[in-house]
Design a protein around this motif. Structure first.
Motif, short mmCIF file in Angstrom:
data_model
loop_
_atom_site.label_atom_id
_atom_site.label_comp_id
_atom_site.label_asym_id
_atom_site.label_seq_id
_atom_site.Cartn_x
_atom_site.Cartn_y
_atom_site.Cartn_z
N UNK A 125 0.83 -1.21 0.00
CA UNK A 125 0.00 0.00 0.00
C UNK A 125 0.86 1.25 0.00
N UNK A 126 1.97 1.23 0.74
CA UNK A 126 2.89 2.38 0.74
C UNK A 126 3.51 2.55 -0.63
N UNK A 127 3.86 1.44 -1.28
CA UNK A 127 4.41 1.53 -2.63
C UNK A 127 3.40 2.10 -3.61
N UNK A 128 2.15 1.72 -3.47
CA UNK A 128 1.09 2.25 -4.33
C UNK A 128 0.90 3.75 -4.08
N UNK A 129 0.91 4.13 -2.81
CA UNK A 129 0.70 5.53 -2.45
C UNK A 129 1.86 6.39 -2.97
N UNK A 130 3.08 5.88 -2.85
CA UNK A 130 4.25 6.64 -3.30
C UNK A 130 4.44 6.60 -4.81
N UNK A 131 4.18 5.44 -5.42
CA UNK A 131 4.45 5.29 -6.85
C UNK A 131 3.24 5.51 -7.72
N UNK A 132 2.06 5.16 -7.23
CA UNK A 132 0.83 5.36 -7.97
C UNK A 132 0.67 4.48 -9.21
N UNK A 133 1.45 3.44 -9.35
CA UNK A 133 1.33 2.58 -10.53
C UNK A 133 0.27 1.51 -10.30
N UNK A 134 -0.24 0.95 -11.40
CA UNK A 134 -1.31 -0.05 -11.32
C UNK A 134 -0.84 -1.41 -10.84
N UNK A 135 0.45 -1.65 -10.84
CA UNK A 135 0.95 -2.96 -10.42
C UNK A 135 0.73 -3.20 -8.93
N UNK A 136 0.72 -2.16 -8.13
CA UNK A 136 0.58 -2.32 -6.68
C UNK A 136 -0.76 -2.94 -6.27
N UNK A 137 -1.90 -2.49 -6.81
CA UNK A 137 -3.16 -3.15 -6.43
C UNK A 137 -3.21 -4.62 -6.89
N UNK A 138 -2.58 -4.91 -8.02
CA UNK A 138 -2.53 -6.29 -8.49
C UNK A 138 -1.73 -7.14 -7.50
N UNK A 139 -0.60 -6.62 -7.05
CA UNK A 139 0.21 -7.34 -6.07
C UNK A 139 -0.55 -7.50 -4.74
N UNK A 140 -1.28 -6.47 -4.34
CA UNK A 140 -2.07 -6.56 -3.11
C UNK A 140 -3.15 -7.64 -3.25
N UNK A 141 -3.78 -7.71 -4.40
CA UNK A 141 -4.78 -8.75 -4.64
C UNK A 141 -4.16 -10.14 -4.59
#
Length: 170
Positions: free
Chosen positions: A48-64
């Motif tokens: 979630x921190x990576x998504x917040x800092x980077x904003x790329x779509x790969x982060x939600x996929x990894x979280x899923x």
């Protein structure tokens, strides 16, 4: 061709039906699931921190993916705890566990060097302990997790006494 005798051991059925298996406590499921939940929170926080800092779509996929693997691992953990069991026989202790790869450990009392009883903070919170058997061969060590402290102490004392009795006869 003759059929195998009733006493023949089938290597594909590693849990002998001729012994009285004792299960571990069902509270071990809760301990395993809480440990898994802690790791899930740590991983999801980092992603979630990576998504917040980077904003790329790969982060939600990894979280899923982490959530999916967590649900799968929780299902496996519940079944794995139910697979644990132990049986005390005249000359040895049998310990079984495993779902896909089944493991049956048979530890002769005469081969035991010492017996440990351990309980981590989470195990203590749920009134559980683990009995660890030690032999001269490191590969033959066996453990029985998820025992109530009274049963762990009883098993430790019995195994120690039987180990001393059998070792004197060598």
């Amino acid at each position: 061709m003759s059929e195998p005798s009733a006493s023949a051991v089938d290597p594909l059925r590693p849990w002998p039906d001729t012994v009285q298996w004792r299960p571990v406590s069902p509270r071990l499921v809760t301990v395993e699931l809480l440990g898994l939940a802690v790791w899930q929170v740590i991983l999801l926080t980092g992603l979630g921190a990576g998504w917040w800092l980077g904003g790329q779509r790969v982060w939600p996929v990894l979280m899923g993916a982490v959530l999916f693997l967590g649900v799968w691992r929780a299902t496996v953990a519940v079944r794995a705890v139910r697979a644990w069991g132990y049986a005390e026989r005249d000359n040895d202790l049998m310990v079984r566990h495993g779902l896909v790869i089944r493991r049956l450990s048979i530890v002769p009392y005469a081969r035991m060097q010492y017996v440990d009883v351990t309980a981590g903070p989470l195990e203590r919170a749920f009134k559980l302990a683990t009995v660890q058997l030690h032999t001269a061969a490191a590969a033959s060590d066996a453990r029985v997790p998820g025992l109530p402290p009274e049963e762990a102490a009883r098993l430790r004392d019995r195994l120690t006494a039987l180990g001393e009795d059998r070792a004197e006869g060598l």
